[in-house]
Motif scaffolding. Structure first.
Motif, PDB file in Angstrom:
ATOM      1  N   LEU A  47      39.266  70.346 158.926  1.00 51.46           N
ATOM      2  CA  LEU A  47      38.454  70.887 160.003  1.00 51.46           C
ATOM      3  C   LEU A  47      37.264  71.684 159.489  1.00 51.46           C
ATOM      4  O   LEU A  47      36.237  71.792 160.154  1.00 51.46           O
ATOM      5  N   ASN A  48      37.384  72.234 158.291  1.00 57.29           N
ATOM      6  CA  ASN A  48      36.270  72.996 157.732  1.00 57.29           C
ATOM      7  C   ASN A  48      35.105  72.106 157.316  1.00 57.29           C
ATOM      8  O   ASN A  48      33.996  72.588 157.112  1.00 57.29           O
ATOM      9  N   ILE A  49      35.373  70.798 157.182  1.00 60.17           N
ATOM     10  CA  ILE A  49      34.277  69.861 156.937  1.00 60.17           C
ATOM     11  C   ILE A  49      33.361  69.831 158.154  1.00 60.17           C
ATOM     12  O   ILE A  49      32.141  69.671 158.052  1.00 60.17           O
ATOM     13  N   ILE A  50      33.964  70.007 159.330  1.00 61.47           N
ATOM     14  CA  ILE A  50      33.212  70.000 160.580  1.00 61.47           C
ATOM     15  C   ILE A  50      32.276  71.202 160.664  1.00 61.47           C
ATOM     16  O   ILE A  50      31.147  71.102 161.153  1.00 61.47           O
ATOM     17  N   VAL A  88      30.194  73.284 159.061  1.00 58.73           N
ATOM     18  CA  VAL A  88      28.789  73.460 158.706  1.00 58.73           C
ATOM     19  C   VAL A  88      28.004  72.159 158.841  1.00 58.73           C
ATOM     20  O   VAL A  88      26.791  72.137 158.667  1.00 58.73           O
ATOM     21  N   ALA A  89      28.696  71.064 159.162  1.00 58.77           N
ATOM     22  CA  ALA A  89      28.030  69.759 159.227  1.00 58.77           C
ATOM     23  C   ALA A  89      26.879  69.757 160.220  1.00 58.77           C
ATOM     24  O   ALA A  89      25.853  69.100 160.000  1.00 58.77           O
ATOM     25  N   GLY A  90      27.037  70.491 161.324  1.00 59.81           N
ATOM     26  CA  GLY A  90      25.972  70.534 162.323  1.00 59.81           C
ATOM     27  C   GLY A  90      24.699  71.149 161.782  1.00 59.81           C
ATOM     28  O   GLY A  90      23.601  70.604 161.958  1.00 59.81           O
ATOM     29  N   ILE A 105      36.947  77.230 151.481  1.00 61.48           N
ATOM     30  CA  ILE A 105      37.105  76.855 152.890  1.00 61.48           C
ATOM     31  C   ILE A 105      35.757  76.925 153.602  1.00 61.48           C
ATOM     32  O   ILE A 105      35.400  76.044 154.389  1.00 61.48           O
ATOM     33  N   ALA A 106      34.976  77.977 153.303  1.00 60.59           N
ATOM     34  CA  ALA A 106      33.688  78.175 153.969  1.00 60.59           C
ATOM     35  C   ALA A 106      32.636  77.171 153.522  1.00 60.59           C
ATOM     36  O   ALA A 106      31.773  76.773 154.308  1.00 60.59           O
ATOM     37  N   TYR A 107      32.713  76.744 152.256  1.00 54.16           N
ATOM     38  CA  TYR A 107      31.629  75.925 151.721  1.00 54.16           C
ATOM     39  C   TYR A 107      32.036  74.498 151.362  1.00 54.16           C
ATOM     40  O   TYR A 107      31.282  73.795 150.692  1.00 54.16           O
ATOM     41  N   ILE A 108      33.201  74.052 151.834  1.00 57.70           N
ATOM     42  CA  ILE A 108      33.638  72.698 151.489  1.00 57.70           C
ATOM     43  C   ILE A 108      32.683  71.645 152.034  1.00 57.70           C
ATOM     44  O   ILE A 108      32.436  70.612 151.400  1.00 57.70           O
ATOM     45  N   SER A 109      32.095  71.878 153.207  1.00 52.17           N
ATOM     46  CA  SER A 109      31.131  70.921 153.780  1.00 52.17           C
ATOM     47  C   SER A 109      29.916  70.789 152.888  1.00 52.17           C
ATOM     48  O   SER A 109      29.450  69.680 152.598  1.00 52.17           O
TER      49      SER A 109
END
Length: 529
Positions: free
Chosen positions: A394-397, A399-401, A469-473
């Motif tokens: 879900l963490n991929i989601i 920052v993707a935007g 977790i914060a920067y995985i995207s």
């Protein structure tokens, strides 16, 4: 002479044979402006505003949250204007993910497209899980696995219908959430004026406990930190506004429908968010403990908390029923959006070509099948260890935007450079962004800053797990970009070599048509709003 005639006839027959050779089925242009608008509303207006908005107010206070949502709204506005200019000129499936490959760098198109695709595909699994949790409001003993299955089947089948049928489904389903929010606003006005148990409220909660909530530190700095922390939450809520451009390749008349759909979509979502945040902020104090409980059902909704404080007993069940339609509408939109992004990736040779295949009705069944398959990841929530893995997904989601928005602004800047290099005047475009390069730079700069700084809580104090977790995207985006660059050796696109002709939409208009004064005034107002 007969010989010549015979040869000519043979040549003509050959040409005719080539002309009648059936083309491979492709996406069909059946979506109207209202369909595009409500597909975007369906994917955007969801649990972010119905539930997570309470966390935003608890973090930054009513004024801080309102400013954060308004500021992110200006960024979204810049992105939407950029999208409108490009998508009316080149209305293609996959929209902005393909513009990156055409105007900037094929590697950027690849990495941007896949991170965006993963975002919406995994969001589908999130929405299916949320649907199960909403049902558990009425009966907590039932397993969410039952409802994941029950909802997965019809939502997949709906996406396999011709796109105009799907567009109508989203229009009516999304209308429910819009009506619900408008109803809440009327309810809020009445309660604030004194119709509830609290009597007249006015701006009492802006005075006590206050308009801004302190966050992580003390003093004026704490108010700014709270405001900045909510920016990323506001970004999550707005994510999906850009979905209106995903349907450009299926728009019936992009020159007219795309600007109208993009403009109406932005203002609809912006005003719904701003007014909802405002009314929650004057009805619920930011230090109310219920705002911080978290969850996915009506018990965590600030709309319900506002009703409970006012002494209204029946609203929780009604809100929970609305939440179910909210979640299912968003889930259907997720599959549509993800599948069209995958079609765009396939057409740019960034994914296997068979994902671009469609039925005779223009339905990309392979792309829909893979996107729907991601929804089955929701079953991971049935086991404890699987739930942890699912949270990482879900963490991929998250920052993707912002990554997609920043890249869209880059695409627009390069698009304008390509137009200039190829001597094409922007004045001749079907739609021209009034902000031009300045607005695009504004959107790119702040989207980039928020993307880089959104995980600042992992640094105070340093927590390695929280950092990843914060920067995985962002990490995944960089890996995809560098990996594609190393494997393909792609080069940056020169402005004079950018492809501005393929898929360009042509429209024949009447030469005798004359614009009336009323139409000119309406056009001027539409240009601004």
């Amino acid at each position: 002479m007969d010989h010549v005639s015979e040869k000519t006839d043979l040549h003509t027959d050959s040409d005719l044979e080539k002309q009648v050779t059936p083309q491979e089925p492709q996406l069909q242009r059946k979506l109207k402006s209202r369909h595009l608008q409500f597909v975007a509303i369906g994917g955007t207006v969801g649990t972010g505003v119905f539930i997570a908005s309470g966390t935003s107010i608890a973090t930054a206070g009513p004024a801080g949250a309102l400013l954060a949502y308004a500021f992110v709204g200006t960024l979204v506005y810049s992105v939407m204007l950029s999208l409108s200019e490009m998508s009316t000129y080149l209305p293609i499936s996959g929209a902005f993910t393909r513009y990156a490959a055409r105007f900037v760098d094929p590697s950027l198109g690849f990495s941007m497209g896949w991170i965006y695709y993963f975002s919406w595909s995994i969001t589908y699994a999130l929405e299916l899980t949320a649907a199960g949790l909403v049902i558990q409001w009425w009966n907590s003993s039932l397993s969410i696995g039952i409802f994941i299955t029950i909802f997965w089947v019809p939502l997949t089948l709906i996406n396999l219908l011709p796109v105009d049928f799907f567009g109508e489904f989203e229009l009516w389903f999304s209308s429910i959430k819009v009506i619900a929010l408008l109803g809440f606003m009327i309810f809020a006005i009445c309660i604030n004026a004194g119709a509830g148990d609290q009597g007249y409220i006015g701006f009492e909660y802006w005075k006590n406990p206050g308009a801004f909530a302190p966050y992580l530190t003390d003093g004026a700095k704490a108010k700014f930190v709270g405001f900045w922390a909510v920016l990323i939450q506001a970004g999550f809520a707005y994510q999906g506004t850009e979905l209106v451009a995903i349907g450009a390749g299926e728009s019936s008349n992009p020159k007219k429908t795309m600007p109208a759909a993009i403009r109406k979509t932005f203002w609809s979502i912006f005003l719904l968010f701003i007014f909802t945040i405002f009314f929650i902020g004057i009805l619920v104090p930011y230090d109310n403990e219920s705002l911080l409980i978290g969850g996915t059902n009506a018990g965590s909704s600030p709309l319900v908390i506002a009703a409970q404080l006012a002494g209204v007993k029946v609203l929780p069940d009604i809100i929970n029923a609305v939440l179910l339609t909210v979640v299912l509408s968003a889930a259907a939109s997720n599959v549509y959006s993800g599948s069209r992004v995958l079609v765009g990736l396939a057409e740019e040779n960034c994914a296997p070509r068979f994902f671009a295949r469609t039925s005779k009705k223009g339905v990309p069944y392979y792309a829909i099948a893979l996107t729907s398959g991601f929804g089955l990841l929701a079953y991971m929530n049935l086991s404890d260890n699987g739930g942890e893995v699912f949270n990482w997904f879900l963490n991929i989601i998250s920052v993707a935007g912002f990554i997609a928005w920043a890249c869209t602004c880059i695409c627009h800047l390069r698009f304008m450079s390509a137009l200039k290099a190829q001597n094409i005047s922007r004045d001749n475009l079907p739609f021209k962004s009034w902000g031009g390069a300045i607005l695009a730079w504004y959107g790119f700069t702040f989207c980039s800053i928020i993307t880089i700084t959104q995980g600042f809580t992992a640094f105070v104090p340093w927590v390695t797990e929280d950092f990843f977790i914060a920067y995985i995207s962002l990490i995944l985006f960089a890996v995809l970009y560098v990996g594609h660059k190393l494997v393909t050796g792609s080069k940056f696109i020169k402005p004079e070599e950018a492809d501005l002709e393929t898929d360009k939409f042509q429209e024949v208009e009447s030469e005798n048509w004359e614009e009336s004064p009323r139409s000119r005034w309406k056009k001027a107002l539409n240009y601004v709003f």
